[in-house]
Design a protein around this motif. Structure first.
Motif, PDB file in Angstrom:
ATOM      1  N   HIS A  26     -11.244  -1.147   2.510  1.00 43.47           N
ATOM      2  CA  HIS A  26     -10.084  -0.399   3.006  1.00 43.47           C
ATOM      3  C   HIS A  26      -9.589  -1.030   4.299  1.00 43.47           C
ATOM      4  O   HIS A  26     -10.324  -1.761   4.982  1.00 43.47           O
ATOM      5  CB  HIS A  26     -10.432   1.073   3.242  1.00 43.47           C
ATOM      6  CG  HIS A  26     -11.235   1.302   4.489  1.00 43.47           C
ATOM      7  ND1 HIS A  26     -12.619   1.283   4.514  1.00 43.47           N
ATOM      8  CD2 HIS A  26     -10.849   1.546   5.775  1.00 43.47           C
ATOM      9  CE1 HIS A  26     -13.043   1.512   5.739  1.00 43.47           C
ATOM     10  NE2 HIS A  26     -11.991   1.680   6.533  1.00 43.47           N
ATOM     11  N   LYS A  27      -8.345  -0.744   4.628  1.00 45.35           N
ATOM     12  CA  LYS A  27      -7.741  -1.220   5.864  1.00 45.35           C
ATOM     13  C   LYS A  27      -6.930  -0.084   6.476  1.00 45.35           C
ATOM     14  O   LYS A  27      -6.159   0.582   5.783  1.00 45.35           O
ATOM     15  CB  LYS A  27      -6.819  -2.412   5.582  1.00 45.35           C
ATOM     16  CG  LYS A  27      -6.105  -2.952   6.830  1.00 45.35           C
ATOM     17  CD  LYS A  27      -5.188  -4.117   6.479  1.00 45.35           C
ATOM     18  CE  LYS A  27      -4.478  -4.645   7.728  1.00 45.35           C
ATOM     19  NZ  LYS A  27      -3.566  -5.780   7.390  1.00 45.35           N
ATOM     20  N   GLN A  28      -7.119   0.162   7.754  1.00 48.42           N
ATOM     21  CA  GLN A  28      -6.348   1.209   8.430  1.00 48.42           C
ATOM     22  C   GLN A  28      -4.947   0.700   8.725  1.00 48.42           C
ATOM     23  O   GLN A  28      -4.761  -0.347   9.337  1.00 48.42           O
ATOM     24  CB  GLN A  28      -7.039   1.617   9.728  1.00 48.42           C
ATOM     25  CG  GLN A  28      -6.298   2.725  10.482  1.00 48.42           C
ATOM     26  CD  GLN A  28      -7.101   3.272  11.642  1.00 48.42           C
ATOM     27  OE1 GLN A  28      -8.152   3.876  11.456  1.00 48.42           O
ATOM     28  NE2 GLN A  28      -6.619   3.045  12.858  1.00 48.42           N
ATOM     29  N   TRP A  44      -4.868   4.920   5.390  1.00 44.01           N
ATOM     30  CA  TRP A  44      -5.607   3.760   4.909  1.00 44.01           C
ATOM     31  C   TRP A  44      -4.949   3.166   3.673  1.00 44.01           C
ATOM     32  O   TRP A  44      -4.339   3.890   2.878  1.00 44.01           O
ATOM     33  CB  TRP A  44      -7.038   4.134   4.510  1.00 44.01           C
ATOM     34  CG  TRP A  44      -8.000   4.348   5.623  1.00 44.01           C
ATOM     35  CD1 TRP A  44      -7.753   4.342   6.956  1.00 44.01           C
ATOM     36  CD2 TRP A  44      -9.401   4.628   5.463  1.00 44.01           C
ATOM     37  NE1 TRP A  44      -8.901   4.595   7.657  1.00 44.01           N
ATOM     38  CE2 TRP A  44      -9.938   4.776   6.770  1.00 44.01           C
ATOM     39  CE3 TRP A  44     -10.243   4.782   4.380  1.00 44.01           C
ATOM     40  CZ2 TRP A  44     -11.286   5.052   6.994  1.00 44.01           C
ATOM     41  CZ3 TRP A  44     -11.588   5.057   4.591  1.00 44.01           C
ATOM     42  CH2 TRP A  44     -12.099   5.192   5.891  1.00 44.01           C
ATOM     43  N   GLN A 100      -3.908   9.304   3.176  1.00 38.58           N
ATOM     44  CA  GLN A 100      -3.594   9.741   4.539  1.00 38.58           C
ATOM     45  C   GLN A 100      -4.173  11.129   4.772  1.00 38.58           C
ATOM     46  O   GLN A 100      -4.090  12.002   3.907  1.00 38.58           O
ATOM     47  CB  GLN A 100      -2.082   9.775   4.759  1.00 38.58           C
ATOM     48  CG  GLN A 100      -1.661  10.296   6.143  1.00 38.58           C
ATOM     49  CD  GLN A 100      -0.171  10.163   6.372  1.00 38.58           C
ATOM     50  OE1 GLN A 100       0.332   9.057   6.571  1.00 38.58           O
ATOM     51  NE2 GLN A 100       0.559  11.272   6.332  1.00 38.58           N
ATOM     52  N   TYR A 105      -2.912   4.271  -1.355  1.00 35.76           N
ATOM     53  CA  TYR A 105      -2.798   4.640   0.049  1.00 35.76           C
ATOM     54  C   TYR A 105      -3.270   6.088   0.200  1.00 35.76           C
ATOM     55  O   TYR A 105      -2.909   6.957  -0.610  1.00 35.76           O
ATOM     56  CB  TYR A 105      -1.356   4.536   0.530  1.00 35.76           C
ATOM     57  CG  TYR A 105      -0.764   3.151   0.379  1.00 35.76           C
ATOM     58  CD1 TYR A 105      -0.893   2.201   1.401  1.00 35.76           C
ATOM     59  CD2 TYR A 105      -0.068   2.785  -0.773  1.00 35.76           C
ATOM     60  CE1 TYR A 105      -0.347   0.932   1.273  1.00 35.76           C
ATOM     61  CE2 TYR A 105       0.473   1.514  -0.917  1.00 35.76           C
ATOM     62  CZ  TYR A 105       0.336   0.589   0.105  1.00 35.76           C
ATOM     63  OH  TYR A 105       0.861  -0.668  -0.027  1.00 35.76           O
ATOM     64  N   VAL A 149      -6.470   1.390   0.427  1.00 39.22           N
ATOM     65  CA  VAL A 149      -7.769   1.182  -0.201  1.00 39.22           C
ATOM     66  C   VAL A 149      -7.630   0.237  -1.389  1.00 39.22           C
ATOM     67  O   VAL A 149      -6.654   0.275  -2.134  1.00 39.22           O
ATOM     68  CB  VAL A 149      -8.398   2.515  -0.656  1.00 39.22           C
ATOM     69  CG1 VAL A 149      -8.672   3.413   0.540  1.00 39.22           C
ATOM     70  CG2 VAL A 149      -7.512   3.229  -1.657  1.00 39.22           C
TER      71      VAL A 149
END
Length: 314
Positions: free
Chosen positions: A224-226, A244, A257, A255, A246
């Motif tokens: 995942h990436k914020q 995020w 939230q 995505y 994912v």
């Protein structure tokens, strides 16, 4: 001393047959009928009526005595119930209502029942609005979305109308977009930022790791990436969101939230709104998350776009 009673439904003595929601700090305006019939507090009503008139007694006087006895039992039960509901033996049980006498007028004068004439359950029938009566908010339902009558996970939900077989689990159905509202537990974080940061991992797992019954979907989350973490205004209150992106073992990923903000009712305890949008061409545009957030309103407020009675395009 602080009140350690957890949030929950407790008897509302001002409205017999109903319960009122205690949010852990104060009583809210939300009530509901008892889910199942319960035995009233107080002495049990005799199962059999008194025997017929004895020798030398008039039939009419026997009936009068029976009626007087029955009335005394009912009044005794009402008084005992009021005492039990108002008593706080361990300083932890919230007192929903109290009354010095069993009269309806006295109970009403002490703490009148909430007025639900304008903001009551009738708003739930509007197909363009998701109404969270417990937390006192509404969300606009985008075109092409629906609010299901029931879900496996018992939370208030709206989702895209069309479903598809989940990647990695053809026996399960997935939706390209889902939004839910939740009331956190008393043990959860006490600020919007901390709550959003703590909730985002659970939101991601629920959407793309395993479903409510434990079946692994989408092949699970591989990374995942914020994308965002910031304060945001929600229904006139300061909230916080974490978003995020994912990546999943199967399918396009998506995505998620977590948006946390104070409720508009009671003691303004925190509310969590979770968003889960599929990535790829079939998923809703990411900008819809911001549009829905801006459309959140307190119940009864339909002033601007996204309020009660209006819908938004996906």
């Amino acid at each position: 001393m602080s009140n350690a009673t957890p949030p929950g439904w407790y008897p509302d003595t001002a409205a017999p047959g109903y319960e009122r929601w205690w949010d852990g700090t104060a009583w809210t305006a939300h009530t509901r009928p008892y889910a199942t019939a319960t035995q009233p507090y107080g002495p049990a009503v005799p199962s059999a009526a008194p025997a017929g008139p004895g020798p030398g007694s008039g039939g009419g006087s026997g009936r009068i005595i029976a009626l007087v006895v029955a009335a005394a039992v009912v009044i005794g039960a009402a008084v005992t119930g009021a005492v039990l509901l108002g008593r706080d033996d361990d300083a932890k049980r919230p007192q929903a209502r109290s009354s010095s006498s069993p009269s309806a007028d006295s109970a009403t004068a002490t703490d009148p029942a909430p007025d639900t004439s304008s903001d009551g359950p009738e708003d739930d029938s509007d197909p363009a609005v998701l109404v969270d009566q417990l937390n006192g908010i509404t969300l606009p339902i985008p075109e092409g979305w629906e609010k299901p009558e029931s879900t496996v996970e018992q939370v208030l939900t709206m989702r895209t109308a069309r479903s598809y077989n989940c990647p990695g689990s053809s026996a399960d159905f997935c939706y390209h977009g889902t939004v839910t509202t939740r009331t956190p537990n008393a043990a959860d974080a006490d600020t919007a930022e901390r709550l959003a940061r703590e909730d985002i991992a659970d939101a991601a797992d629920a959407a793309y790791e395993k479903n409510a019954v434990g079946t692994r979907i989408h092949g699970g989350i591989t990374s995942h990436k914020q994308l965002a973490a910031a304060s945001v205004s929600v229904a006139g209150r300061t909230g916080y969101l974490v978003r995020w992106r994912v990546v999943t073992g199967k399918g396009p990923g998506g995505y998620v939230q977590s948006l946390a903000f104070p409720s508009s009712v009671g003691s303004e305890s925190l509310v969590v709104v979770r968003y889960a949008f599929d990535a790829g061409p079939d998923g809703p545009p990411l900008s819809l998350m911001d549009t829905l957030t801006k459309g959140i309103r307190p119940i009864g407020d339909s002033a601007t776009s996204g309020g009660v009675g209006s819908s938004v395009a996906p």
